[in-house]
Design an enzyme around this catalytic site. Sequence first.
Site, PDB file in Angstrom:
ATOM      1  N   TYR A 105       0.876  -1.180   0.000  1.00  0.00           N
ATOM      2  CA  TYR A 105       0.000   0.000   0.000  1.00  0.00           C
ATOM      3  C   TYR A 105       0.900   1.213   0.000  1.00  0.00           C
ATOM      4  O   TYR A 105       2.120   1.090   0.100  1.00  0.00           O
ATOM      5  CB  TYR A 105      -0.874  -0.007   1.269  1.00  0.00           C
ATOM      6  CG  TYR A 105      -0.028  -0.047   2.536  1.00  0.00           C
ATOM      7  CD1 TYR A 105       0.304  -1.255   3.138  1.00  0.00           C
ATOM      8  CD2 TYR A 105       0.494   1.124   3.078  1.00  0.00           C
ATOM      9  CE1 TYR A 105       1.123  -1.303   4.259  1.00  0.00           C
ATOM     10  CE2 TYR A 105       1.311   1.079   4.209  1.00  0.00           C
ATOM     11  CZ  TYR A 105       1.616  -0.124   4.789  1.00  0.00           C
ATOM     12  OH  TYR A 105       2.429  -0.170   5.886  1.00  0.00           O
ATOM     13  N   ASP A 107       7.643   2.834  11.658  1.00  0.00           N
ATOM     14  CA  ASP A 107       9.053   2.436  11.491  1.00  0.00           C
ATOM     15  C   ASP A 107      10.003   3.195  12.409  1.00  0.00           C
ATOM     16  O   ASP A 107      10.953   2.614  12.938  1.00  0.00           O
ATOM     17  CB  ASP A 107       9.474   2.600  10.030  1.00  0.00           C
ATOM     18  CG  ASP A 107       8.838   1.554   9.120  1.00  0.00           C
ATOM     19  OD1 ASP A 107       8.200   0.618   9.648  1.00  0.00           O
ATOM     20  OD2 ASP A 107       8.977   1.669   7.891  1.00  0.00           O
ATOM     21  N   LYS A 138       9.709  -1.133  17.958  1.00  0.00           N
ATOM     22  CA  LYS A 138       9.031  -1.985  16.979  1.00  0.00           C
ATOM     23  C   LYS A 138       9.859  -3.259  16.859  1.00  0.00           C
ATOM     24  O   LYS A 138      10.953  -3.248  16.318  1.00  0.00           O
ATOM     25  CB  LYS A 138       8.917  -1.268  15.635  1.00  0.00           C
ATOM     26  CG  LYS A 138       8.097  -2.027  14.605  1.00  0.00           C
ATOM     27  CD  LYS A 138       7.951  -1.237  13.303  1.00  0.00           C
ATOM     28  CE  LYS A 138       7.018  -1.950  12.332  1.00  0.00           C
ATOM     29  NZ  LYS A 138       6.844  -1.178  11.082  1.00  0.00           N
TER      30      LYS A 138
HETATM   31  N1  LIG Z   1       3.340   0.701   9.626  1.00  0.00           N
HETATM   32  C1  LIG Z   1       3.959   1.820   9.185  1.00  0.00           C
HETATM   33  O1  LIG Z   1       3.529   2.893   9.538  1.00  0.00           O
HETATM   34  C2  LIG Z   1       5.149   1.657   8.299  1.00  0.00           C
HETATM   35  C3  LIG Z   1       5.481   2.815   7.398  1.00  0.00           C
HETATM   36  N2  LIG Z   1       6.609   2.453   6.550  1.00  0.00           N
HETATM   37  C4  LIG Z   1       5.878   4.056   8.183  1.00  0.00           C
HETATM   38  O2  LIG Z   1       6.635   3.975   9.102  1.00  0.00           O
HETATM   39  O3  LIG Z   1       5.468   5.129   7.837  1.00  0.00           O
END
Ligand SMILES: NC(=O)C[C@H](N)C(=O)O
Length: 330
Positions: free
Chosen positions: A27, A94, A166
């Site tokens: 996404y 993240d 995380k």
């Molecule tokens: N689950 C997430 O929000 C991952 C995304 N790549 C972010 O850190 O913005």
Amino acid sequence: VKPQVMLLATGGTIAGAGATAANSASYQAAKVPVDKLIAGVPELAGVAQVRGEQVFQIASESFTNEHLLTLGQRVAALAVQADVQGIVITHGTDTLEETAYFLHLSVHTDKPVVLVGSMRPGTALSADGALNLLNAVTVAADASARGKGVLVVMNDEIHTGRDVTKMVNIKTEAFKSPWGPLGMVVEGKSHWFRAPVKRHTTGSEFDITRIRTLPRVDIAYGHGNVGDTAYKAFAAAGAKAVIHAGTGNGSVAAGVVPALRELRAQGVQIVRSARVVGGGFVIRNAEQPDDQYDWVAAHDLNPQKARILTMLALSQGADSKTLQRQFMEY
Ligand SMILES: NC(=O)C[C@H](N)C(=O)O
């Protein structure tokens, strides 16, 4: 009348959108604007008067030091407003733990500041963002959350921004704290079981109100067959400190030790942390003679959190002794 909660939106998967409901992992992050996030959870109105502000619209892996300072200064400005009882920040997962720790160390307020994200975009089946957001606003509107520092609410749990990390991707139970969560939020009520004991927010010596940049601090990863290239390159690029994401107890390969001693002699701070997942613990003078080399032990802070603390410390001119004290106190 319901408490007033400011919702600062920065992007992430909680604002993400996929092509189909089956897209839980593929996404685009940072698509849905803040007013749509709020409108998507009508239950929020039963908990607080929520006002939204779009601060950024980015995936959190693209957060820079400038983003941290802009967000921190905005949170600090809102926190002194009498009409704001709590602040919620929607954020990608993240680097959420880095921003949470940064704010925990640098925003001088007793008011609840709560970071929240999601693991699935709002378009996915069993999307977790809506309930996470409702839970985050519930905690931010709750007077019992005051004075506990910056919090992270994910998957029904309330974590301190200091400890939480995380640990898992893809799954919705992604966030864990090595020393355990502070509490739970269930059906509109917060339940607390412990409180942070380290210095934070109103008890912090760090001040970002007047600074425009943070010193460069990089992280180099320890592993088998490691060389000293990355450490030297970071220093050559202007790093004021290098965080060693060390193997085991923050151990340093014999072939890397001379370069780190040389960098320290040139004024670069060397911070030993651990790359282990699930709770590292680095003790001063264990593994390496930190007193002799004038290195710093990151204690239980993971490399990415050690980087945040080191940047704030060096922004105020900390020497290695001060930095070591701060690693034990924060
Ligand atoms: N689950 C997430 O929000 C991952 C995304 N790549 C972010 O850190 O913005």
